[in-house]
Write an enzyme that holds these catalytic residues in place. Structure first.
Site, PDB file in Angstrom:
ATOM      1  N   GLY A  91       0.684  -1.125   0.013  1.00 22.47           N
ATOM      2  CA  GLY A  91       0.161  -0.019  -0.013  1.00 22.47           C
ATOM      3  C   GLY A  91       0.924   1.261   0.094  1.00 22.47           C
ATOM      4  N   GLU A 113       9.586  -2.594   4.033  1.00 22.81           N
ATOM      5  CA  GLU A 113       8.900  -2.464   2.752  1.00 22.81           C
ATOM      6  C   GLU A 113       9.796  -2.052   1.715  1.00 22.81           C
ATOM      7  OE1 GLU A 113       4.561  -1.312   4.739  1.00 22.81           O
ATOM      8  OE2 GLU A 113       5.960   0.366   4.429  1.00 22.81           O
TER       9      GLU A 113
END
Length: 241
Positions: A91, A113
């Site tokens: 996201g 991430e």
């Protein structure tokens, strides 16, 4: 009798997540993101494994995602076994549609991430359409991960770059700790007009481990909103479904 009102934002997140998960094919090594939209991706991949016989291996971007992936029956691997990934899906907190530059990290997983995104041949970003901004820094702070020792000096130097700096804390007042046991400084900048310059300046501060500017990394964004699903690539092509 009480009724539950559906959350439109959650529905849009799920729509974009399911669309992105459809890109995953058997045999792929996949990076699994963290956050409210990425959890729908993990759930959809788990469903496909159970119902369609999808065969993948995955690397999660947080302990939270690792737990969900194991519950969904998704086989996990490591970078020692799988140094390169075919696809990562995650996201974003802000998306600049003309560049596909991002701000990520409000969930606190920005270091893992970014490692996963950098290892992937394709980095697909999923979100609801509210995440689009004209310039980064418009609607959320920029998270910066720093080591605990000397964090006050790092925060001071972040302030010299023009940010209002707030150490992220838990509800009980204790510091929020990342999975690597580092701290997060939430930095409110004016609209970030030169993100590459800011990125270099942030990396120049001793004690800064990573920051939430994800620049020139996304290979496409998939968002959903009232007008449907929108797919954008760095070349400027857009598709509305």
């Amino acid at each position: 009798m009480t009724t539950t009102t559906p959350d439109p934002a959650a529905a849009f997140k799920q729509q974009s997540a399911v669309k992105a998960a459809s890109l995953v094919q058997s045999g792929m090594a996949v990076g699994l993101g963290t956050g409210s939209t990425a959890k729908f991706v993990v759930a959809e991949l788990g469903r496909r494994i159970r119902e369609e016989g999808l065969r993948i291996t995955a690397i999660p971007t947080s302990i939270v995602t690792e737990k969900q992936a194991r519950e969904e029956g998704i086989p996990l691997t490591t970078f020692g076994q799988q140094p390169e990934l075919d696809l990562a899906i995650d996201g974003a907190d802000e998306i600049e549609p003309r560049t596909l530059n991002l701000i990520k990290g409000l969930g606190g997983a920005l270091l893992w991430e970014k490692i996963v995104a950098a290892a992937a041949a394709q980095f697909v970003v999923v979100a609801d359409a509210s995440k689009y901004v004209d310039h980064l820094g418009t609607r959320c702070p920029l998270p910066v991960e720093v080591i605990p020792f000397g964090w006050e000096n790092a925060a001071r130097k972040l302030g010299l770059l023009g940010a209002q700096v707030t150490p992220r804390r838990m509800r009980d007042g204790s510091f929020f700790l990342t999975d690597e046991k580092n701290l997060i400084m939430d930095c409110v900048f004016p609209a970030i007009m030169e993100p590459e310059d800011l990125s270099l300046a942030l990396y120049g501060i001793v004690g800064v481990v990573e920051h939430g500017l994800f620049l020139h990394m996304a290979t496409q964004t998939i968002t959903a909103g009232p007008e449907g699903i929108r797919v954008i690539t760095p070349q400027g092509s857009q598709t509305c479904l």
